[in-house]
Design a protein around this motif. Structure first.
Motif, PDB file in Angstrom:
ATOM      1  N   PHE A 219      -1.909   7.781   3.038  1.00 58.95           N
ATOM      2  CA  PHE A 219      -2.785   6.978   2.846  1.00 58.95           C
ATOM      3  C   PHE A 219      -3.811   6.497   4.234  1.00 58.95           C
ATOM      4  O   PHE A 219      -3.787   5.969   5.138  1.00 58.95           O
ATOM      5  CB  PHE A 219      -2.418   5.796   2.226  1.00 58.95           C
ATOM      6  CG  PHE A 219      -3.039   5.303   1.365  1.00 58.95           C
ATOM      7  CD1 PHE A 219      -3.776   4.662   0.061  1.00 58.95           C
ATOM      8  CD2 PHE A 219      -4.802   4.010   2.158  1.00 58.95           C
ATOM      9  CE1 PHE A 219      -4.761   4.033  -0.549  1.00 58.95           C
ATOM     10  CE2 PHE A 219      -4.954   3.653   0.988  1.00 58.95           C
ATOM     11  CZ  PHE A 219      -4.955   2.819  -0.252  1.00 58.95           C
TER      12      PHE A 219
ATOM     13  N   GLN B 288      -3.110  -3.426   6.632  1.00 55.38           N
ATOM     14  CA  GLN B 288      -2.263  -4.042   6.857  1.00 55.38           C
ATOM     15  C   GLN B 288      -2.322  -4.949   8.210  1.00 55.38           C
ATOM     16  O   GLN B 288      -2.423  -6.258   7.453  1.00 55.38           O
ATOM     17  CB  GLN B 288      -0.708  -3.555   7.139  1.00 55.38           C
ATOM     18  CG  GLN B 288      -0.822  -2.419   6.215  1.00 55.38           C
ATOM     19  CD  GLN B 288       1.073  -1.717   5.931  1.00 55.38           C
ATOM     20  OE1 GLN B 288       1.381  -1.531   7.200  1.00 55.38           O
ATOM     21  NE2 GLN B 288       1.595  -1.758   4.892  1.00 55.38           N
TER      22      GLN B 288
ATOM     23  N   LEU C 171       0.898  -0.808  -0.316  1.00 58.84           N
ATOM     24  CA  LEU C 171      -0.099   0.139   0.138  1.00 58.84           C
ATOM     25  C   LEU C 171       0.661   1.448   0.288  1.00 58.84           C
ATOM     26  O   LEU C 171       1.740   1.386   0.726  1.00 58.84           O
ATOM     27  CB  LEU C 171      -0.908  -0.144   1.195  1.00 58.84           C
ATOM     28  CG  LEU C 171      -2.140  -0.900   1.037  1.00 58.84           C
ATOM     29  CD1 LEU C 171      -2.821  -0.558   2.677  1.00 58.84           C
ATOM     30  CD2 LEU C 171      -3.393  -0.120  -0.497  1.00 58.84           C
TER      31      LEU C 171
ATOM     32  N   ARG D 256      -4.285   2.883   6.926  1.00 58.81           N
ATOM     33  CA  ARG D 256      -2.964   2.191   6.153  1.00 58.81           C
ATOM     34  C   ARG D 256      -2.773   0.815   6.791  1.00 58.81           C
ATOM     35  O   ARG D 256      -2.591  -0.346   7.040  1.00 58.81           O
ATOM     36  CB  ARG D 256      -2.029   3.010   5.514  1.00 58.81           C
ATOM     37  CG  ARG D 256      -1.298   2.068   4.843  1.00 58.81           C
ATOM     38  CD  ARG D 256       0.764   2.523   4.447  1.00 58.81           C
ATOM     39  NE  ARG D 256       1.369   2.068   3.815  1.00 58.81           N
ATOM     40  CZ  ARG D 256       2.310   1.637   3.854  1.00 58.81           C
ATOM     41  NH1 ARG D 256       2.868   0.825   5.319  1.00 58.81           N
ATOM     42  NH2 ARG D 256       2.861   0.709   3.697  1.00 58.81           N
TER      43      ARG D 256
END
Length: 535
Positions: free
Chosen positions: A375, A382, A365, A378
């Motif tokens: 982002f 994950q 990402l 993020r």
């Protein structure tokens, strides 16, 4: 450089020990690799090892997909294309949309972020489910469908992932444009993969050297993957197409020496790649937790539990209607493909284990959006992705064997294996008998010496007599199993005598190697027949 080399040696050592442990525990190696990796990640003083997602997608994924494509039967892939496509395309899209909708409504994630998470966790892994399924002796068609799905679903997920990341980055998304791009990528990569497969076989035939041919076979998946990936595609579909083309057209173009050496090379390479991937996934836990300390633990746990439940439930919700509605709505499908038992459908629904590709895509990402902003979510994406991998690998991987036994599916696979073994013996006999006429013609037309003619006839008769009787259900052991251990014992005696002659100086090392190679080949034939015997 020295530190990297020592770390690599450490990983390989741990992998060898973990594989031995998995064999002792009679457990899927992927589960042991991941568990050992997680435990070692938190050992004080253990060097932190971080997975490079670009390496997984660009260096590791192509040979995995290509090898699976080559080992896949094009005829069986084509005959099962409808269920494979329903899973690899339909189920992946359905799961992605379901994850996006539920996480948006229940967790408050933006639609774009939900689609990113859904695309990451939607494709089941191709390695772990097949490893477990083959151990359980599932019916052959189930294995073919699962293998075919694993070949193609990564392509669907990667394309969806790129569309979703683009939507988050730009705030714009067009469904017609995305659908058109998807079809264009699909058709373009199939054509390119076929071209790469054709070129690979022609170059290997021209090279006519086993070492060069194996090197060309290793380069083939990277050419098939990198070019479309660089041009904005997924690369997966082209790699699958190249593998299937080589699988269908290669047997008559690849020499015996190349095939024997290539099988060993690819078997070792894929085993190393798969083992290192799952170990690195375990090592990655520590790195992920250190990166995401700002995310509340309760939020992470809720996201993992909810997303895991969604991906498991979505697969079941998809497979039953996809199996039965198509037959209800289409008489042509009913005639061509009778309705399978519900137990088969249930087992396919219960094999949605996520793996290394999901983690690699999550780690890939982007850190920031085009405007420089971080982002969104993020770290949560994950951690949730790894949690889903962990939950499905352990939850499904450990419960699938008892579920299969409860449903009685192994008995179906066992009977199917008996029939397949009987067909194999019949085919072997037919092949040998078909050459009898050709052998007589060769002896007569070429006026072979009597000694040579007797040698060829004796070889022919020996091969006929060596064929076992067809296996029967209820036999405790098949003929191949009964004789294999005795043949190995005799070969062991011959080896001991061979080395005694060497120590006494009656033969040279070169002679010993030639004789030993013949014994090794004979033992490999025995092991291969015993391995493929259903009893």
């Amino acid at each position: 450089m020295t530190e990297t080399f020592l770390t690599s040696l450490l990983v390989l050592t741990v992998m060898a020990a973990s594989a031995a442990l998995a064999r002792r525990l009679v457990t899927a190696p992927a589960i042991v690799f991941l568990m050992v990796g997680i435990m070692l990640a938190f050992v004080p003083g253990f060097p932190p090892i971080e997975m490079q997602p670009e390496s997984v997608l660009l260096m590791v994924l192509p040979p995995l997909i290509y090898s699976a494509g080559v080992s896949m039967s094009w005829r069986e892939f084509k005959s099962n294309l409808r269920p494979i496509a329903l899973l690899a395309i339909g189920c992946v899209i359905f799961t992605t949309c379901t994850v996006a909708a539920v996480t948006h409504w229940l967790l408050g994630l933006p639609w774009g972020v939900g689609f990113v998470l859904g695309a990451i966790v939607s494709p089941p892994d191709v390695v772990a489910p097949l490893a477990i399924a083959k151990r359980l002796h599932l019916p052959h068609r189930i294995l073919v469908i699962l293998e075919g799905e694993g070949l193609a679903n990564d392509a669907t997920a990667l394309i969806l992932y790129r569309f979703a990341v683009l939507a988050v980055s730009t705030g714009a998304f067009s469904l017609p444009s995305a659908a058109g791009s998807f079809i264009f990528i699909l058709l373009g990569e199939i054509a390119f993969g076929i071209i790469v497969g054709w070129l690979s076989l022609r170059l290997r035939q021209w090279a006519h050297d086993a070492r060069v041919e194996i090197l060309l076979s290793l380069l083939t998946p990277y050419l098939a993957y990198w070019v479309p990936e660089h041009l904005g595609g997924s690369g997966v579909i082209a790699t699958v197409a190249a593998g299937l083309y080589v699988s269908w057209n290669g047997p008559l173009l690849i020499s015996a020496a190349t095939r024997l050496q290539g099988i060993f090379f690819w078997d070792l390479a894929i085993w190393l790649i798969e083992g290192v991937l799952f170990l690195l996934m375990g090592f990655e836990v520590r790195v992920l937790m250190e990166k995401a300390k700002a995310v509340p633990v309760s939020q992470v746990l809720v996201a993992i539990a909810l997303t895991s439940a969604i991906v498991i439930a979505a697969r079941f919700i998809w497979v039953f209607p996809a199996t039965y509605l198509t037959r209800i709505l289409s008489a042509r499908v009913r005639r061509r493909d009778p309705t399978p038992p519900w137990r088969y459908v249930a087992v396919i629904g219960f094999t949605g284990i996520r793996g290394a590709v999901s983690l690699a895509v999550a780690l890939a990402l982007p850190l920031t959006l085009p405007d420089g902003e971080p982002f969104p979510y993020r770290d949560l994406i994950q951690l949730t992705s790894f949690g889903v991998i962990f939950a499905t690998l352990f939850g499904i991987g450990l419960t699938l064997p008892p579920v299969v036994n409860l449903l009685g599916i192994s008995q179906h696979g066992h009977r199917e294996a008996l029939n397949e073994r009987e067909a194999e013996i019949t085919a072997r006999r037919s092949i040998i008998e078909a050459t009898r006429g050709a052998l007589d013609t060769i002896i007569a037309e070429r006026k072979l010496p009597e000694g040579l003619a007797r040698f060829l006839e004796a070889r022919h008769e020996t091969r006929i007599r060596a064929l076992p009787d067809p296996p029967r259900e209820g036999d405790e052991h098949s003929p191949a199993t009964k004789g294999a251990s005795m043949v190995r014992e005799i070969i062991g005696i011959e080896r001991a005598h061979l080395h005694r002659l060497l120590r006494e100086g009656k033969i040279t090392d070169e002679t010993r190697r030639r004789i030993e190679r013949d014994l090794d080949l004979e033992e490999a034939v025995v092991n291969n027949r015993e391995k493929n015997t259903p009893l």
